[in-house]
Design a protein around this motif. Structure first.
Motif, PDB file in Angstrom:
ATOM      1  N   ASP A   1      50.984  43.155  39.625  1.00 37.75           N
ATOM      2  CA  ASP A   1      49.800  42.549  40.235  1.00 37.75           C
ATOM      3  C   ASP A   1      49.171  41.482  39.338  1.00 37.75           C
ATOM      4  OD1 ASP A   1      49.738  44.495  42.409  1.00 37.75           O
ATOM      5  OD2 ASP A   1      49.115  45.931  40.875  1.00 37.75           O
ATOM      6  N   THR A   2      49.269  41.722  38.039  1.00 35.80           N
ATOM      7  CA  THR A   2      48.446  40.964  37.091  1.00 35.80           C
ATOM      8  C   THR A   2      49.244  40.651  35.837  1.00 35.80           C
ATOM      9  OG1 THR A   2      46.504  42.117  37.902  1.00 35.80           O
ATOM     10  CG2 THR A   2      46.318  41.168  35.705  1.00 35.80           C
ATOM     11  N   VAL A   3      48.935  39.510  35.228  1.00 34.09           N
ATOM     12  CA  VAL A   3      49.565  39.185  33.950  1.00 34.09           C
ATOM     13  C   VAL A   3      48.481  38.865  32.929  1.00 34.09           C
ATOM     14  CG1 VAL A   3      51.056  37.546  32.734  1.00 34.09           C
ATOM     15  CG2 VAL A   3      51.718  38.394  35.000  1.00 34.09           C
ATOM     16  N   PHE A   4      48.621  39.467  31.764  1.00 36.56           N
ATOM     17  CA  PHE A   4      47.675  39.219  30.668  1.00 36.56           C
ATOM     18  C   PHE A   4      48.443  38.714  29.451  1.00 36.56           C
ATOM     19  CE2 PHE A   4      45.792  41.220  26.746  1.00 36.56           C
ATOM     20  CZ  PHE A   4      44.779  40.289  26.583  1.00 36.56           C
TER      21      PHE A   4
ATOM     22  N   ILE B   1      52.456  30.862  39.727  1.00 34.09           N
ATOM     23  CA  ILE B   1      52.444  32.318  39.629  1.00 34.09           C
ATOM     24  C   ILE B   1      52.601  32.953  41.013  1.00 34.09           C
ATOM     25  CG2 ILE B   1      51.067  32.379  37.528  1.00 34.09           C
ATOM     26  CD1 ILE B   1      48.655  33.285  39.289  1.00 34.09           C
ATOM     27  N   ALA B   2      53.191  34.137  41.039  1.00 32.79           N
ATOM     28  CA  ALA B   2      53.362  34.898  42.277  1.00 32.79           C
ATOM     29  C   ALA B   2      52.665  36.255  42.160  1.00 32.79           C
ATOM     30  CB  ALA B   2      54.856  35.085  42.562  1.00 32.79           C
TER      31      ALA B   2
ATOM     32  N   ALA C   1      55.325  35.684  31.143  1.00 34.01           N
ATOM     33  CA  ALA C   1      55.294  34.456  31.942  1.00 34.01           C
ATOM     34  C   ALA C   1      56.321  34.538  33.072  1.00 34.01           C
ATOM     35  CB  ALA C   1      55.570  33.248  31.044  1.00 34.01           C
ATOM     36  N   ALA C   2      57.497  35.061  32.741  1.00 34.05           N
ATOM     37  CA  ALA C   2      58.542  35.202  33.763  1.00 34.05           C
ATOM     38  C   ALA C   2      58.075  36.146  34.874  1.00 34.05           C
ATOM     39  CB  ALA C   2      59.833  35.721  33.122  1.00 34.05           C
ATOM     40  N   ALA C   3      57.407  37.241  34.486  1.00 31.42           N
ATOM     41  CA  ALA C   3      56.893  38.193  35.484  1.00 31.42           C
ATOM     42  C   ALA C   3      55.827  37.531  36.357  1.00 31.42           C
ATOM     43  CB  ALA C   3      56.325  39.424  34.783  1.00 31.42           C
ATOM     44  N   ALA C   4      55.047  36.660  35.751  1.00 28.02           N
ATOM     45  CA  ALA C   4      54.003  35.961  36.519  1.00 28.02           C
ATOM     46  C   ALA C   4      54.636  35.096  37.611  1.00 28.02           C
ATOM     47  CB  ALA C   4      53.155  35.100  35.582  1.00 28.02           C
TER      48      ALA C   4
ATOM     49  N   VAL D   1      63.743  37.285  31.315  1.00 25.87           N
ATOM     50  CA  VAL D   1      63.394  35.875  31.066  1.00 25.87           C
ATOM     51  C   VAL D   1      64.653  35.027  30.848  1.00 25.87           C
ATOM     52  CG1 VAL D   1      63.113  36.165  28.572  1.00 25.87           C
ATOM     53  CG2 VAL D   1      61.846  34.372  29.750  1.00 25.87           C
ATOM     54  N   ARG D   2      65.740  35.642  30.434  1.00 23.52           N
ATOM     55  CA  ARG D   2      66.965  34.877  30.163  1.00 23.52           C
ATOM     56  C   ARG D   2      67.503  34.216  31.425  1.00 23.52           C
ATOM     57  NH1 ARG D   2      69.687  39.751  26.841  1.00 23.52           N
ATOM     58  NH2 ARG D   2      69.036  40.741  28.783  1.00 23.52           N
TER      59      ARG D   2
END
Lengths: 201, 469
Positions: free
Chosen positions: B340-343, B367-368, B450-453, B461-462
């Protein structure tokens, strides 16, 4: 500081491993500028629901353990942050001793500053004491700091190790700062020499 | 006798040693924040004591401060405001160095110390904060203390200590692409467990550590405490000296030369005794995420959520409880977990290099997730990121661009998760309730966050790096 000499009492069982300082006292209660009054929020998120009602299943909410003075806990108790609010909250609730196979370093040290005794014992001995703890009033545990022993309800005597200086301070309720200030001339000398050797510090 | 780096720093700071080994250790730098210090200053006042070395004491508010731009108008939460005001007045009353909330140099205490040149090789550094281990990246002996010890250091500039054992953690070879300092430090904890370092000071070494930047080394040492160690440290080298040189409180001129002469000796001797040695091959380390509620609950992103039965002893029940809290099922692929969220921030990963790594993934992407925030570790990191154009990349991607502070790492301020909200976080603890009651935390590197965002779920991330290439 309060002395700790000996104690016989009810122990609350908390077999969960890695009980961290966020569990012991969640961050919203760190905003105090006092040391006292944290007992009511000890284990807050495990002890109360969203509405602030007691969760009946939680060990310290059960009638047998509401006045427990000892915790028997899973491995690595007190891991996480350095917050001394964790021992403050435990002490304010009435806990005076904690028994586990291991403690996190900073938490362990913080206990001694607050007249509390953390005791490390091997797994099989902790298991026996955990069983005693599950019996509540019917199986009181006895701790004696002078002889460094824990006695289980049915008379098993387990010896524990403790640093002699920490033991001395706890038995006599000594204040570290006062003790250190007796060595102030050694600090003065060290500081003067260090100022020569490492003037950039 | 050959000595470890820890032995050398320890020996240089012993004021007095009792026959049982109990030692009085001199403290070169004492960092102070608003949460763990008010009771210590109050203790001094009650006893009529002064701060012995105010010139070696540095205070900065970080845990409670809001990170939204309106904080210049003051802190709304009354308890947080009182705590920060108490630090303000204590800093003034006792005459210690102070960076107030609206000073551009304010930030997370463990980012401000090195940034301002307070942290130097060979020093002893303490703070009422477990992540003080961060400063070990400079070859300093740095660790967290409780409030009673904060008062002890304020009053005496010393700590009563017993020496820890020496542990060597060697990371051989070079890190593969997409693998970072955060993956090293989490992988080490995955190997040792959160109590594996108890009783030890860890020295991290090996080619992969040498190849890390100073920022990366701070990330590695920062989480030594999550492995249970008293401190983590890394021998200083040319990168360390280059980082330190010219900082406001670093030595200059003849003092710099004298310092360098000593600093260059700060390494473990050949043949020094290690009580424990752990070796990891850098090429075996993958980008990792945590799945549970302890930092030891870490796995490569390519893996699946483990079954509690895979563990033994008390960990079985702990894993069961963790899966329940995290809302996960054994066997579920980690890369299928939706976020849901990225910190992005914290003393673990709130430095300029962390922001660069995240921005590189986010450049030209959106972002998604429901919300994403970047919280620079200090006002100066924030300013530099703006100058480098990173802030704009974050904003264009849909991130909130915040002011410096601890923020959502521990949620003592308005930045918190709601119950059940799932967060990809670059911070250091995934404990129950750490980021807000009922909040679910997955720890990872800035690039992974960042990749998760971008994808809205935990992501290797690769794969995105290949896309870029």
């Amino acid at each position: 500081m309060d002395r700790f000499t000996a104690l016989t009492g009810v122990a609350a069982p908390m077999p969960l491993v890695n009980i961290d300082t966020d569990m012991i006292i969640p961050k919203q209660f760190l905003k105090t500028i006092q040391r006292s009054g944290l007992g009511k929020n000890l284990f807050d998120e495990m002890r109360y629901d969203d509405q602030g009602n007691e969760i009946p299943d939680f060990v310290l909410n059960q009638p047998a353990y509401r006045k427990a003075q000892i915790l028997v806990a899973g491995d690595n108790f007190g891991c996480g942050s350095s917050r001394e609010h964790a021992p403050w909250a435990l002490a304010d609730f009435g806990i005076k001793a904690i028994i586990s196979t291991s403690f996190a370093d900073i938490f362990y040290n913080n206990c001694f500053k607050n007249g509390m005794l953390p005791i490390v014992l091997p797994q099989e001995q902790v298991d026996i004491l955990m069983e005693d703890a599950r019996k509540g009033e019917n199986a009181r545990i006895a701790i004696d700091l002078q002889s460094q022993t824990v006695t289980s309800a049915d008379g098993h005597v387990f010896s524990f190790e403790i640093d002699p200086f920490k033991k001395h301070c706890l038995l006599n309720g000594l204040d570290d700062i006062g003790l250190t200030l007796e060595k102030v001339s050694a600090i003065d000398t060290f500081e003067a020499e260090a100022a020569q050797a490492r003037p950039w510090v | 006798m050959p000595k470890t780096l820890y032995d050398k720093i320890w020996d240089a700071h012993v004021v007095h040693e009792d026959s049982d080994g109990t030692s009085l250790l001199y403290i070169d730098r004492h960092l102070v924040h608003e949460v763990t210090s008010p009771q210590a200053f109050e203790g001094l006042r009650m006893a009529g004591r002064k701060v012995r070395a105010p010139e070696k004491t540095i205070a900065v508010p970080d845990h409670n401060v809001p990170t939204t731009p309106d904080r210049v108008k003051g802190i709304e939460n009354p308890e947080s405001r009182i705590q920060v005001e108490a630090l303000d007045s204590n800093a003034r009353e006792f005459g210690v160095h102070y960076y107030p909330v609206n000073d551009i140099r304010q930030g997370i205490v463990h980012i401000v110390g090195p940034e301002q040149g307070w942290t130097l090789p060979g020093m002893t550094v303490v703070c009422g904060d477990s992540h003080t281990a961060t400063h070990g990246a400079f070859g300093a002996l740095a660790h967290g203390i409780g409030t009673s010890e904060v008062e002890h250091v304020l009053a005496t500039q010393t700590l009563i200590q017993k020496k820890s054992k020496n542990m060597k953690v060697e990371i051989t070879g070079s890190l593969p692409p997409g693998v970072t300092a955060k993956d090293i430090t989490l992988s080490v904890i995955g190997r040792t467990g959160t109590a594996g370092g108890t009783g030890y000071v860890i020295e991290y070494c090996g080619q992969a550590i040498e190849e890390l930047s100073i920022e990366g080394r701070m990330t590695v040492c920062n989480m030594a405490i999550e492995g249970g160690a008293r401190a983590g440290l890394i021998a200083p080298d040319e990168k360390t000296f280059a980082y330190v040189k010219g900082r406001p409180h670093a030595p200059k001129g003849a003092q710099w030369d004298a310092a360098m002469a000593w600093w260059k000796t700060l390494k473990s001797d050949e043949g020094a005794h290690w009580d424990k040695v752990i070796t990891l091959r850098a090429e075996d380390i993958a980008p990792v995420v945590t799945w549970g509620t302890s930092p030891e609950d870490v796995l490569p992103i390519t893996d699946s959520v483990p079954a509690p039965e895979c563990y033994s002893g008390g960990k079985v029940e702990a894993a069961r409880r963790a899966l329940d809290y995290m809302g996960l099922k054994a066997g579920q692929k980690l890369s299928d977990i939706e976020i849901d969220t990225v910190f992005i921030g914290s003393c673990t990963n709130g430095r300029i290099e962390d922001l660069r790594a995240a921005a590189e993934i986010l450049k030209g992407r959106k972002i998604a997730v429901k919300r994403a925030m970047v919280v620079p570790g200090s006002g100066l990191v924030r300013a530099q990121a703006e100058e480098e154009g990173l802030a704009q990349i974050f904003i264009d991607a849909g991130f909130e661009w915040r002011l410096a502070g601890c923020s959502m790492c521990l949620a003592m301020n308005p930045d918190q998760l709601a119950p059940g909200e799932r967060c990809a976080a670059t911070s250091n603890r995934n404990f129950e309730g750490r980021q807000g009651r009922g909040g679910r935390t997955h720890l990872m590197s800035p690039a992974m966050a960042a990749a998760a965002a971008v994808t809205g779920k935990l992501t290797d991330v690769r794969e995105m790096m290949t896309e870029t290439a």
